[in-house]
Structure formats: C-alpha cells, structure tokens
Design a protein around this motif. Structure first.
Motif, PDB file in Angstrom:
ATOM      1  N   MET A  71       0.860  -1.177   0.000  1.00  0.00           N
ATOM      2  CA  MET A  71       0.000   0.000   0.000  1.00  0.00           C
ATOM      3  C   MET A  71       0.893   1.223   0.000  1.00  0.00           C
ATOM      4  O   MET A  71       1.988   1.202   0.582  1.00  0.00           O
ATOM      5  CB  MET A  71      -0.925   0.040   1.223  1.00  0.00           C
ATOM      6  CG  MET A  71      -1.934  -1.083   1.283  1.00  0.00           C
ATOM      7  SD  MET A  71      -3.145  -0.867   2.610  1.00  0.00           S
ATOM      8  CE  MET A  71      -4.265   0.343   1.846  1.00  0.00           C
ATOM      9  N   GLY A  72       0.406   2.272  -0.633  1.00  0.00           N
ATOM     10  CA  GLY A  72       1.229   3.470  -0.659  1.00  0.00           C
ATOM     11  C   GLY A  72       0.514   4.639  -1.276  1.00  0.00           C
ATOM     12  O   GLY A  72      -0.708   4.625  -1.461  1.00  0.00           O
ATOM     13  N   TRP A  73       1.309   5.645  -1.583  1.00  0.00           N
ATOM     14  CA  TRP A  73       0.770   6.916  -2.073  1.00  0.00           C
ATOM     15  C   TRP A  73       1.549   7.390  -3.299  1.00  0.00           C
ATOM     16  O   TRP A  73       2.788   7.291  -3.338  1.00  0.00           O
ATOM     17  CB  TRP A  73       0.863   7.973  -0.982  1.00  0.00           C
ATOM     18  CG  TRP A  73       0.029   7.660   0.208  1.00  0.00           C
ATOM     19  CD1 TRP A  73       0.399   6.964   1.321  1.00  0.00           C
ATOM     20  CD2 TRP A  73      -1.338   8.015   0.390  1.00  0.00           C
ATOM     21  NE1 TRP A  73      -0.659   6.867   2.188  1.00  0.00           N
ATOM     22  CE2 TRP A  73      -1.735   7.514   1.642  1.00  0.00           C
ATOM     23  CE3 TRP A  73      -2.273   8.729  -0.366  1.00  0.00           C
ATOM     24  CZ2 TRP A  73      -3.016   7.677   2.149  1.00  0.00           C
ATOM     25  CZ3 TRP A  73      -3.547   8.897   0.135  1.00  0.00           C
ATOM     26  CH2 TRP A  73      -3.919   8.380   1.381  1.00  0.00           C
ATOM     27  N   TYR A  74       0.811   7.916  -4.244  1.00  0.00           N
ATOM     28  CA  TYR A  74       1.357   8.605  -5.391  1.00  0.00           C
ATOM     29  C   TYR A  74       0.753  10.005  -5.400  1.00  0.00           C
ATOM     30  O   TYR A  74      -0.233  10.271  -4.709  1.00  0.00           O
ATOM     31  CB  TYR A  74       0.997   7.879  -6.695  1.00  0.00           C
ATOM     32  CG  TYR A  74       1.772   6.618  -6.942  1.00  0.00           C
ATOM     33  CD1 TYR A  74       1.542   5.481  -6.161  1.00  0.00           C
ATOM     34  CD2 TYR A  74       2.712   6.536  -7.962  1.00  0.00           C
ATOM     35  CE1 TYR A  74       2.256   4.309  -6.382  1.00  0.00           C
ATOM     36  CE2 TYR A  74       3.424   5.377  -8.189  1.00  0.00           C
ATOM     37  CZ  TYR A  74       3.185   4.263  -7.399  1.00  0.00           C
ATOM     38  OH  TYR A  74       3.891   3.114  -7.620  1.00  0.00           O
ATOM     39  N   GLU A 133       3.618  10.504  -9.714  1.00  0.00           N
ATOM     40  CA  GLU A 133       4.879  10.017  -9.179  1.00  0.00           C
ATOM     41  C   GLU A 133       4.679   9.339  -7.832  1.00  0.00           C
ATOM     42  O   GLU A 133       3.765   9.677  -7.082  1.00  0.00           O
ATOM     43  CB  GLU A 133       5.872  11.174  -9.009  1.00  0.00           C
ATOM     44  CG  GLU A 133       5.436  12.237  -8.012  1.00  0.00           C
ATOM     45  CD  GLU A 133       6.482  13.324  -7.800  1.00  0.00           C
ATOM     46  OE1 GLU A 133       7.526  13.312  -8.476  1.00  0.00           O
ATOM     47  OE2 GLU A 133       6.240  14.189  -6.935  1.00  0.00           O
ATOM     48  N   LEU A 134       5.571   8.413  -7.551  1.00  0.00           N
ATOM     49  CA  LEU A 134       5.538   7.731  -6.272  1.00  0.00           C
ATOM     50  C   LEU A 134       5.927   8.685  -5.152  1.00  0.00           C
ATOM     51  O   LEU A 134       6.879   9.456  -5.271  1.00  0.00           O
ATOM     52  CB  LEU A 134       6.509   6.548  -6.279  1.00  0.00           C
ATOM     53  CG  LEU A 134       6.718   5.832  -4.954  1.00  0.00           C
ATOM     54  CD1 LEU A 134       5.472   5.044  -4.574  1.00  0.00           C
ATOM     55  CD2 LEU A 134       7.939   4.925  -5.024  1.00  0.00           C
ATOM     56  N   VAL A 135       5.185   8.610  -4.064  1.00  0.00           N
ATOM     57  CA  VAL A 135       5.527   9.355  -2.852  1.00  0.00           C
ATOM     58  C   VAL A 135       6.130   8.398  -1.827  1.00  0.00           C
ATOM     59  O   VAL A 135       7.227   8.609  -1.327  1.00  0.00           O
ATOM     60  CB  VAL A 135       4.304  10.059  -2.254  1.00  0.00           C
ATOM     61  CG1 VAL A 135       4.670  10.753  -0.946  1.00  0.00           C
ATOM     62  CG2 VAL A 135       3.713  11.052  -3.239  1.00  0.00           C
ATOM     63  N   ALA A 136       5.385   7.345  -1.519  1.00  0.00           N
ATOM     64  CA  ALA A 136       5.856   6.357  -0.551  1.00  0.00           C
ATOM     65  C   ALA A 136       5.073   5.072  -0.734  1.00  0.00           C
ATOM     66  O   ALA A 136       3.901   5.105  -1.092  1.00  0.00           O
ATOM     67  CB  ALA A 136       5.692   6.865   0.882  1.00  0.00           C
ATOM     68  N   THR A 137       5.728   3.955  -0.462  1.00  0.00           N
ATOM     69  CA  THR A 137       5.051   2.677  -0.549  1.00  0.00           C
ATOM     70  C   THR A 137       5.607   1.745   0.512  1.00  0.00           C
ATOM     71  O   THR A 137       6.774   1.861   0.903  1.00  0.00           O
ATOM     72  CB  THR A 137       5.195   2.047  -1.950  1.00  0.00           C
ATOM     73  OG1 THR A 137       4.392   0.868  -2.029  1.00  0.00           O
ATOM     74  CG2 THR A 137       6.640   1.685  -2.249  1.00  0.00           C
ATOM     75  N   THR A 180       2.109  20.506  -3.410  1.00  0.00           N
ATOM     76  CA  THR A 180       0.740  20.656  -3.888  1.00  0.00           C
ATOM     77  C   THR A 180       0.470  19.688  -5.026  1.00  0.00           C
ATOM     78  O   THR A 180       1.195  19.674  -6.024  1.00  0.00           O
ATOM     79  CB  THR A 180       0.487  22.095  -4.359  1.00  0.00           C
ATOM     80  OG1 THR A 180       0.589  22.974  -3.230  1.00  0.00           O
ATOM     81  CG2 THR A 180      -0.892  22.221  -4.981  1.00  0.00           C
ATOM     82  N   ALA A 181      -0.553  18.862  -4.875  1.00  0.00           N
ATOM     83  CA  ALA A 181      -0.873  17.849  -5.870  1.00  0.00           C
ATOM     84  C   ALA A 181      -2.139  17.116  -5.452  1.00  0.00           C
ATOM     85  O   ALA A 181      -2.628  17.289  -4.325  1.00  0.00           O
ATOM     86  CB  ALA A 181       0.269  16.832  -5.994  1.00  0.00           C
ATOM     87  N   VAL A 182      -2.633  16.301  -6.362  1.00  0.00           N
ATOM     88  CA  VAL A 182      -3.655  15.327  -5.996  1.00  0.00           C
ATOM     89  C   VAL A 182      -2.928  14.061  -5.546  1.00  0.00           C
ATOM     90  O   VAL A 182      -2.075  13.538  -6.278  1.00  0.00           O
ATOM     91  CB  VAL A 182      -4.599  15.015  -7.162  1.00  0.00           C
ATOM     92  CG1 VAL A 182      -5.611  13.951  -6.751  1.00  0.00           C
ATOM     93  CG2 VAL A 182      -5.309  16.282  -7.626  1.00  0.00           C
ATOM     94  N   TYR A 183      -3.243  13.606  -4.360  1.00  0.00           N
ATOM     95  CA  TYR A 183      -2.608  12.421  -3.788  1.00  0.00           C
ATOM     96  C   TYR A 183      -3.522  11.217  -3.961  1.00  0.00           C
ATOM     97  O   TYR A 183      -4.706  11.265  -3.626  1.00  0.00           O
ATOM     98  CB  TYR A 183      -2.296  12.661  -2.317  1.00  0.00           C
ATOM     99  CG  TYR A 183      -1.095  13.561  -2.123  1.00  0.00           C
ATOM    100  CD1 TYR A 183      -1.157  14.914  -2.447  1.00  0.00           C
ATOM    101  CD2 TYR A 183       0.110  13.059  -1.640  1.00  0.00           C
ATOM    102  CE1 TYR A 183      -0.045  15.739  -2.296  1.00  0.00           C
ATOM    103  CE2 TYR A 183       1.220  13.869  -1.485  1.00  0.00           C
ATOM    104  CZ  TYR A 183       1.139  15.213  -1.817  1.00  0.00           C
ATOM    105  OH  TYR A 183       2.242  16.025  -1.674  1.00  0.00           O
ATOM    106  N   TYR A 184      -2.943  10.144  -4.476  1.00  0.00           N
ATOM    107  CA  TYR A 184      -3.698   8.929  -4.758  1.00  0.00           C
ATOM    108  C   TYR A 184      -3.170   7.769  -3.917  1.00  0.00           C
ATOM    109  O   TYR A 184      -1.959   7.518  -3.882  1.00  0.00           O
ATOM    110  CB  TYR A 184      -3.580   8.535  -6.227  1.00  0.00           C
ATOM    111  CG  TYR A 184      -4.183   9.522  -7.187  1.00  0.00           C
ATOM    112  CD1 TYR A 184      -3.436  10.553  -7.745  1.00  0.00           C
ATOM    113  CD2 TYR A 184      -5.521   9.407  -7.567  1.00  0.00           C
ATOM    114  CE1 TYR A 184      -3.979  11.451  -8.630  1.00  0.00           C
ATOM    115  CE2 TYR A 184      -6.085  10.306  -8.469  1.00  0.00           C
ATOM    116  CZ  TYR A 184      -5.309  11.321  -8.992  1.00  0.00           C
ATOM    117  OH  TYR A 184      -5.869  12.214  -9.878  1.00  0.00           O
TER     118      TYR A 184
END
Length: 118
Positions: A34-37, A46-50, A90-94
């Motif tokens: 599980m993680g965040w882009y 882009e990948l933020v953390a996983t 600043t971005a949309v986080y998925y």
C-alpha cells in the motif's frame, strides 16, 4: 470488489502538516503493498511512498525526512504523515494498493487534493 477510501486532503500553509489515510475494503485475500502517489498539474503521477507487507517504507527523495508512511495491517489502512510541507507538495494524492482477490492487481483511490500555500 475492492474499494480504497481516502481521507480528505486540504489547504495548509507552508511549513504545516497534514495526515492522509486510506482504507481498503472488499473481498481481499491479502494486500501485497500500500502506498501513495501524487500528481501535480502538468506533471506525471509520481511515487511518494510505498510499504510492502512486512517491509519498510520506500520514499521518493523529495519527501525523505518530511513524510512518514505507516500501515495498520489489521485495518487494511495506510497513513501518510506529511510535515514541513512546501508549495511543491501541492498535488492530488492517490492511494495505491496491490491486492490479491481472485487475482493480483493494482487498485487506486479517487484522489484527494493537497494544497500548500506559500
């Protein structure tokens, strides 16, 4: 069917903090990661953390030392604690999860807007 429910993002001043959460639900056999882009306007996602199951978080260089990802496996939930935010965040986080049901595939949350003002 699998759903990823993200918490609401928000507007925060530079230097501030925000915490996101994402809970997976449905016919889940196991969750591999599980993680965040994130995706900023005009830029690629882009990948933020996983975090892989049983593993340690992996972070993008741009967020190392400021963001902390964690998982609650019992709740099928992943968190992203974001500190010392800058306008560049600043971005949309998925939310993203690799989940096994009757097959293995990637699932995405609907996205949540994070806006950091200068």
């Amino acid at each position: 069917q699998v759903q990823l429910a993200e918490s609401r993002g928000g507007l925060v001043q530079a230097g501030g903090s925000l915490r996101l959460s994402c809970a997976a639900s449905g016919s889940i056999s196991s969750i591999k990661s599980m993680g965040w882009y994130r995706q900023a306007p005009g830029k690629q996602r882009e990948l933020v953390a996983t975090i892989a199951f049983g593993g340690s978080p992996i972070y993008a260089d741009s967020v190392k030392g400021r963001f902390t990802a964690s998982r609650d496996n019992a709740k099928n939930t992943v968190y992203l604690q974001m500190n010392n935010l800058t306008p560049e965040d600043t971005a949309v986080y998925y939310c993203n999860a690799i989940i096994t049901t009757d097959s293995v595939r990637a699932y995405w949350g609907q996205g949540t807007q994070v806006t950091v003002s200068s």
